[in-house]
Design a protein around this motif. Structure first.
Motif, PDB file in Angstrom:
ATOM      1  N   ALA A 236       0.838  -1.204   0.000  1.00  0.00           N
ATOM      2  CA  ALA A 236       0.000   0.000   0.000  1.00  0.00           C
ATOM      3  C   ALA A 236       0.871   1.251   0.000  1.00  0.00           C
ATOM      4  N   ARG A 237       1.987   1.229   0.710  1.00  0.00           N
ATOM      5  CA  ARG A 237       2.917   2.380   0.708  1.00  0.00           C
ATOM      6  C   ARG A 237       3.385   2.698  -0.699  1.00  0.00           C
ATOM      7  N   LEU A 238       3.673   1.672  -1.485  1.00  0.00           N
ATOM      8  CA  LEU A 238       4.140   1.896  -2.848  1.00  0.00           C
ATOM      9  C   LEU A 238       3.098   2.653  -3.679  1.00  0.00           C
ATOM     10  N   LEU A 239       1.833   2.315  -3.507  1.00  0.00           N
ATOM     11  CA  LEU A 239       0.767   3.008  -4.222  1.00  0.00           C
ATOM     12  C   LEU A 239       0.617   4.444  -3.730  1.00  0.00           C
ATOM     13  N   ILE A 240       0.730   4.650  -2.437  1.00  0.00           N
ATOM     14  CA  ILE A 240       0.609   5.992  -1.855  1.00  0.00           C
ATOM     15  C   ILE A 240       1.762   6.875  -2.329  1.00  0.00           C
ATOM     16  N   ILE A 241       2.968   6.338  -2.299  1.00  0.00           N
ATOM     17  CA  ILE A 241       4.148   7.091  -2.750  1.00  0.00           C
ATOM     18  C   ILE A 241       3.975   7.495  -4.216  1.00  0.00           C
ATOM     19  N   SER A 242       3.480   6.576  -5.018  1.00  0.00           N
ATOM     20  CA  SER A 242       3.243   6.875  -6.431  1.00  0.00           C
ATOM     21  C   SER A 242       2.234   8.007  -6.581  1.00  0.00           C
ATOM     22  N   ALA A 243       1.174   7.973  -5.785  1.00  0.00           N
ATOM     23  CA  ALA A 243       0.123   8.994  -5.882  1.00  0.00           C
ATOM     24  C   ALA A 243       0.608  10.368  -5.421  1.00  0.00           C
ATOM     25  N   LEU A 244       1.582  10.410  -4.518  1.00  0.00           N
ATOM     26  CA  LEU A 244       2.091  11.696  -4.021  1.00  0.00           C
ATOM     27  C   LEU A 244       2.834  12.491  -5.095  1.00  0.00           C
ATOM     28  N   ARG A 245       3.451  11.795  -6.040  1.00  0.00           N
ATOM     29  CA  ARG A 245       4.189  12.457  -7.125  1.00  0.00           C
ATOM     30  C   ARG A 245       5.154  13.512  -6.583  1.00  0.00           C
ATOM     31  N   MET A 246       6.033  13.074  -5.724  1.00  0.00           N
ATOM     32  CA  MET A 246       7.005  13.964  -5.092  1.00  0.00           C
ATOM     33  C   MET A 246       7.965  14.555  -6.121  1.00  0.00           C
ATOM     34  N   GLU A 247       8.362  15.790  -5.879  1.00  0.00           N
ATOM     35  CA  GLU A 247       9.421  16.439  -6.634  1.00  0.00           C
ATOM     36  C   GLU A 247      10.638  16.514  -5.720  1.00  0.00           C
ATOM     37  N   PRO A 248      11.837  16.758  -6.277  1.00  0.00           N
ATOM     38  CA  PRO A 248      13.050  16.664  -5.455  1.00  0.00           C
ATOM     39  C   PRO A 248      13.014  17.476  -4.154  1.00  0.00           C
ATOM     40  N   GLU A 249      12.435  18.673  -4.181  1.00  0.00           N
ATOM     41  CA  GLU A 249      12.455  19.519  -2.990  1.00  0.00           C
ATOM     42  C   GLU A 249      11.055  19.762  -2.438  1.00  0.00           C
ATOM     43  N   SER A 250      10.162  18.825  -2.633  1.00  0.00           N
ATOM     44  CA  SER A 250       8.805  18.952  -2.103  1.00  0.00           C
ATOM     45  C   SER A 250       8.817  19.003  -0.586  1.00  0.00           C
ATOM     46  N   VAL A 251       7.741  19.560  -0.042  1.00  0.00           N
ATOM     47  CA  VAL A 251       7.496  19.540   1.403  1.00  0.00           C
ATOM     48  C   VAL A 251       6.245  18.701   1.622  1.00  0.00           C
ATOM     49  N   LEU A 252       6.391  17.610   2.365  1.00  0.00           N
ATOM     50  CA  LEU A 252       5.288  16.696   2.635  1.00  0.00           C
ATOM     51  C   LEU A 252       4.861  16.813   4.081  1.00  0.00           C
ATOM     52  N   TRP A 253       3.566  16.982   4.301  1.00  0.00           N
ATOM     53  CA  TRP A 253       2.983  16.798   5.627  1.00  0.00           C
ATOM     54  C   TRP A 253       2.394  15.390   5.645  1.00  0.00           C
ATOM     55  N   ASP A 254       2.910  14.529   6.518  1.00  0.00           N
ATOM     56  CA  ASP A 254       2.384  13.180   6.718  1.00  0.00           C
ATOM     57  C   ASP A 254       1.516  13.245   7.969  1.00  0.00           C
ATOM     58  N   ILE A 255       0.225  13.456   7.777  1.00  0.00           N
ATOM     59  CA  ILE A 255      -0.709  13.707   8.876  1.00  0.00           C
ATOM     60  C   ILE A 255      -1.241  12.381   9.401  1.00  0.00           C
ATOM     61  N   GLY A 256      -1.010  12.143  10.694  1.00  0.00           N
ATOM     62  CA  GLY A 256      -1.345  10.852  11.278  1.00  0.00           C
ATOM     63  C   GLY A 256      -0.306   9.837  10.858  1.00  0.00           C
ATOM     64  N   ALA A 257       0.961  10.186  11.101  1.00  0.00           N
ATOM     65  CA  ALA A 257       2.094   9.409  10.582  1.00  0.00           C
ATOM     66  C   ALA A 257       2.168   7.995  11.140  1.00  0.00           C
ATOM     67  N   GLY A 258       1.576   7.747  12.296  1.00  0.00           N
ATOM     68  CA  GLY A 258       1.598   6.397  12.869  1.00  0.00           C
ATOM     69  C   GLY A 258       3.011   5.917  13.134  1.00  0.00           C
ATOM     70  N   THR A 259       3.384   4.832  12.516  1.00  0.00           N
ATOM     71  CA  THR A 259       4.718   4.243  12.688  1.00  0.00           C
ATOM     72  C   THR A 259       5.785   5.029  11.923  1.00  0.00           C
ATOM     73  N   GLY A 260       5.360   5.840  10.965  1.00  0.00           N
ATOM     74  CA  GLY A 260       6.293   6.662  10.194  1.00  0.00           C
ATOM     75  C   GLY A 260       6.769   6.026   8.909  1.00  0.00           C
ATOM     76  N   THR A 261       6.105   4.979   8.469  1.00  0.00           N
ATOM     77  CA  THR A 261       6.582   4.246   7.293  1.00  0.00           C
ATOM     78  C   THR A 261       6.593   5.089   6.027  1.00  0.00           C
ATOM     79  N   ILE A 262       5.529   5.862   5.803  1.00  0.00           N
ATOM     80  CA  ILE A 262       5.472   6.690   4.595  1.00  0.00           C
ATOM     81  C   ILE A 262       6.493   7.808   4.678  1.00  0.00           C
TER      82      ILE A 262
END
Length: 196
Positions: free
Chosen positions: A27-53
């Motif tokens: 599931a992380r792989l699908l989520i990471i794909s959907a985020l479409r990160m750029e090299p210097e993006s800023v991500l808020w991981d809300i409800g990070a839980g274990t921190g895997t993402i």
């Protein structure tokens, strides 16, 4: 801990706390794909839980900034422990109750990952207001109510390029003398872009 350039860290390599959710590898792989990160993006991981993402993104995008938002002190400490375990230098953990704490986070996002929380539609609306034009939000639903709330939320926000993926994953496991396929909890992954 993870010497590869690709994502997909095995779940067993993360420290855990009883009752704290862990987003499964597939599931992380699908989520990471959907985020479409750029090299210097800023991500808020809300409800990070274990921190895997947070950790997978921090390793993939070492120049990005990852803010892991957690309300519980012990869970925030778990994210810090896992960040140190994987030698992630670009993760900061922000302790606070979402969505009230959003205004107190110094670094504003261009990517948001919403792992859960109540009410999830309200969290989406509040987090969305911090996204710039071109920003992306990705949210997970593990039940029908969350799916409905998130679908309605993305529609109300007039999100563009909305995608919905249902992840139904099975893993081969050994049970006694046999190997069987065991289902990983199904989830829906919704994503959309903010275009004014």
């Amino acid at each position: 801990m993870w010497q590869y350039q690709t994502p997909g860290i095995p779940d067993k390599l993360f420290e855990r706390l009883p009752g704290i959710p862990l987003t499964k590898r597939e599931a992380r792989l699908l989520i990471i794909s959907a985020l479409r990160m750029e090299p210097e993006s800023v991500l808020w991981d809300i409800g990070a839980g274990t921190g895997t993402i947070s950790i997978e993104i921090a390793l993939l995008c070492p120049e990005a900034q990852v803010v892991s938002v957690e309300r519980d002190e012990d869970v925030a400490a778990l994210v810090r422990t896992n960040s140190q375990r994987f030698k992630c230098q670009n993760i900061s953990v922000f302790e606070g109750n979402a969505p009230e704490c959003f205004a107190d986070i110094a670094t504003k996002p261009d990517r948001i990952c919403l792992g859960g929380g109540k009410p999830i539609k309200d969290l989406l609306h509040k987090a969305w207001s911090f996204l710039p034009t071109g920003g992306r939000a990705v949210a997970m639903a593990t039940n029908l109510e969350q799916l409905y709330q998130l679908s309605e939320g993305f529609a109300e926000l007039q999100a563009r390029n909305v995608e919905v993926v249902q992840a139904a994953i099975n893993r081969l496991e050994t049970q006694g003398m046999r190997q069987v396929f065991a289902a990983v909890d199904p989830m829906f992954i919704l994503s959309g872009e903010k275009i004014d």
